[in-house]
Design an enzyme around this catalytic site. Structure first.
Site, short mmCIF file in Angstrom:
data_model
loop_
_atom_site.label_atom_id
_atom_site.label_comp_id
_atom_site.label_asym_id
_atom_site.label_seq_id
_atom_site.Cartn_x
_atom_site.Cartn_y
_atom_site.Cartn_z
N LYS A 211 33.70 26.88 -63.56
CA LYS A 211 32.46 27.03 -63.97
C LYS A 211 31.73 28.43 -63.10
O LYS A 211 31.84 28.33 -61.98
CB LYS A 211 31.40 25.84 -63.28
CG LYS A 211 31.70 24.55 -64.10
CD LYS A 211 30.96 23.49 -63.73
CE LYS A 211 31.21 22.18 -64.81
NZ LYS A 211 30.42 20.95 -64.14
N ASP B 31 27.85 23.17 -73.60
CA ASP B 31 26.88 22.36 -74.60
C ASP B 31 25.53 22.59 -74.02
O ASP B 31 24.46 21.82 -74.44
CB ASP B 31 27.06 21.01 -75.22
CG ASP B 31 27.40 20.34 -74.08
OD1 ASP B 31 27.58 20.43 -72.85
OD2 ASP B 31 27.10 18.84 -74.34
N CYS C 102 29.99 24.18 -67.73
CA CYS C 102 29.04 24.70 -67.36
C CYS C 102 27.82 23.72 -66.82
O CYS C 102 28.05 22.51 -66.70
CB CYS C 102 28.15 25.19 -68.53
SG CYS C 102 27.65 23.77 -69.62
N ASP D 191 33.36 23.24 -72.44
CA ASP D 191 32.05 22.21 -72.40
C ASP D 191 31.09 23.16 -71.98
O ASP D 191 30.66 23.39 -70.86
CB ASP D 191 32.38 21.30 -71.17
CG ASP D 191 31.13 20.47 -70.88
OD1 ASP D 191 30.04 20.63 -71.80
OD2 ASP D 191 30.98 19.68 -69.84
N LYS E 103 32.62 14.19 -74.68
CA LYS E 103 32.72 14.24 -73.46
C LYS E 103 31.85 12.96 -72.75
O LYS E 103 30.63 13.08 -72.90
CB LYS E 103 32.47 15.45 -72.77
CG LYS E 103 32.69 15.35 -71.04
CD LYS E 103 32.33 16.77 -70.57
CE LYS E 103 32.38 16.68 -69.11
NZ LYS E 103 32.17 18.09 -68.44
N LYS F 191 30.19 10.93 -70.20
CA LYS F 191 30.10 10.53 -68.81
C LYS F 191 29.99 9.14 -68.31
O LYS F 191 29.45 7.93 -69.01
CB LYS F 191 28.39 11.20 -68.47
CG LYS F 191 28.24 12.76 -68.50
CD LYS F 191 29.09 13.33 -67.42
CE LYS F 191 28.36 14.89 -67.63
NZ LYS F 191 29.12 15.62 -66.35
#
Length: 333
Positions: free
Chosen positions: A257, A309, A285, A307, A159, A161
């Site tokens: 989330k 991690d 998260c 997601d 992922k 950013k």
């Protein structure tokens, strides 16, 4: 019955950079609820983006915990009452997850059993879950090197950013570094509205599978103006089940989330609603320890994309039984 909270500062192993800034540590809030024989713990991460600072969260907990203790002593407090006392957000998440954890302890079952019951489904077998590994914002070269390092450690789903700068240069460098990796992109509301369609087409050409929250929350209508060349996921625009009908007209996926929606109770309702609206689900998260991630695992097991991690960014995961992260998966075995 006892119900208490504590705040904890957790240093990061390395800086975490997104479009809104860079963090080197986080502060989490943990709620512990005990009946003397069993103990439930819930962890949540205050998030200034949603006006949920640590001070705000602590004030909410101070206000609600006396009512919680009294209700639990009488046996009259449940998760529905919690939703009436607190809005969706961090404080409610910490308490809600602690209540689910306590119920699982008392019944001697895992959270998966409880969530499957709530959804009217058979429990899923325990297995490792594929999760993204996040690449923070840096120079194109540094991001490419970070992507390659994660690939060499076994991560296959990255992922990335991004902000509104150097989108093409960063993504081309990453794709060149990891030509076989699966990529998703998280803009955290930072892409410019002008040229958005062309930007998404570029990402699709580079094999990106999904882009998360390209525009600021509240500007979602711009997504109506063109056919999406790849799936678009709502994050900052998506908080509770009430948001989903409007989002279903503009997004292909939503990010659940627990810190945003207020805990597992609302997360379960959001999952059911998303299914009814034919929306794909991502379970994400905030940065946090394995305690926070573990609460989301039953939802993650039912999601299209995961997601979770967050603990991999910590200098030290304080959970006494940390999740195992290896080769792009997480496991609670």
């Amino acid at each position: 019955m006892q119900a208490d909270y504590a705040t904890h500062r957790l240093p990061l192993a390395r800086p975490f950079a997104i479009s809104r800034g860079t963090r080197t540590e986080i502060e989490v809030v943990r709620v512990t609820i005990s009946d003397g024989a069993h103990q439930g713990i819930g962890e949540a991460t205050p998030t200034p983006r949603y006006e949920q600072t640590t001070e705000v969260v602590v004030a909410d907990l101070e206000r609600v915990l006396p009512t919680l203790r009294q209700g639990l002593e009488r046996g009259s407090f449940d998760r529905d009452e919690l939703a009436r006392l607190l809005p969706a957000g961090v404080a409610r998440n910490a308490i809600d997850c602690a209540l689910w954890s306590l119920e699982a302890q008392k019944r001697g079952v895992g959270l998966e059993t409880l969530i499957a019951e709530a959804l009217g489904e058979a429990p899923l077998p325990q297995r490792p879950i594929d999760t993204v590994q996040t690449i923070g914002i840096a120079t194109a070269q540094a991001m490419a090197e970070a992507a390659r390092a994660e690939w060499e450690k076994g991560a296959r789903l990255l992922k990335v950013k991004l902000d509104g700068e150097q989108i093409e240069a960063r993504m081309r460098a990453i794709r060149q570094a990891v030509p076989q990796a699966r990529l998703v992109v998280d803009a955290n509301e930072a892409f410019p509205r002008q040229g958005l369609e062309q930007c998404l087409r570029l990402l699709a050409e580079l094999g990106v599978e999904m882009v998360e929250q390209p525009l600021p929350a509240g500007e979602d209508a711009a997504l109506d103006e063109f056919r999406h060349p790849l799936p678009v996921c709502a994050d900052e625009s998506c908080h509770t089940r009430e948001d989903l009908p409007a989002l279903a007209r503009r997004y292909e996926m939503v990010n659940i989330k627990l810190d945003k929606c207020g805990g597992l109770s609302e997360g379960i309702a959001m999952l059911a609603q998303a299914r009814a609206l034919d929306l794909k689900v991502m379970v994400g998260c905030m940065l946090g320890s394995s305690t926070a991630m573990r609460a989301a695992l039953p939802l993650a097991a039912r999601a299209t994309l995961v997601d979770l991690d967050g603990p991999t960014w910590l200098a030290n995961d304080p959970d006494p039984r940390p999740l195992r992260f290896a080769a792009g998966t997480l496991d609670d075995g």
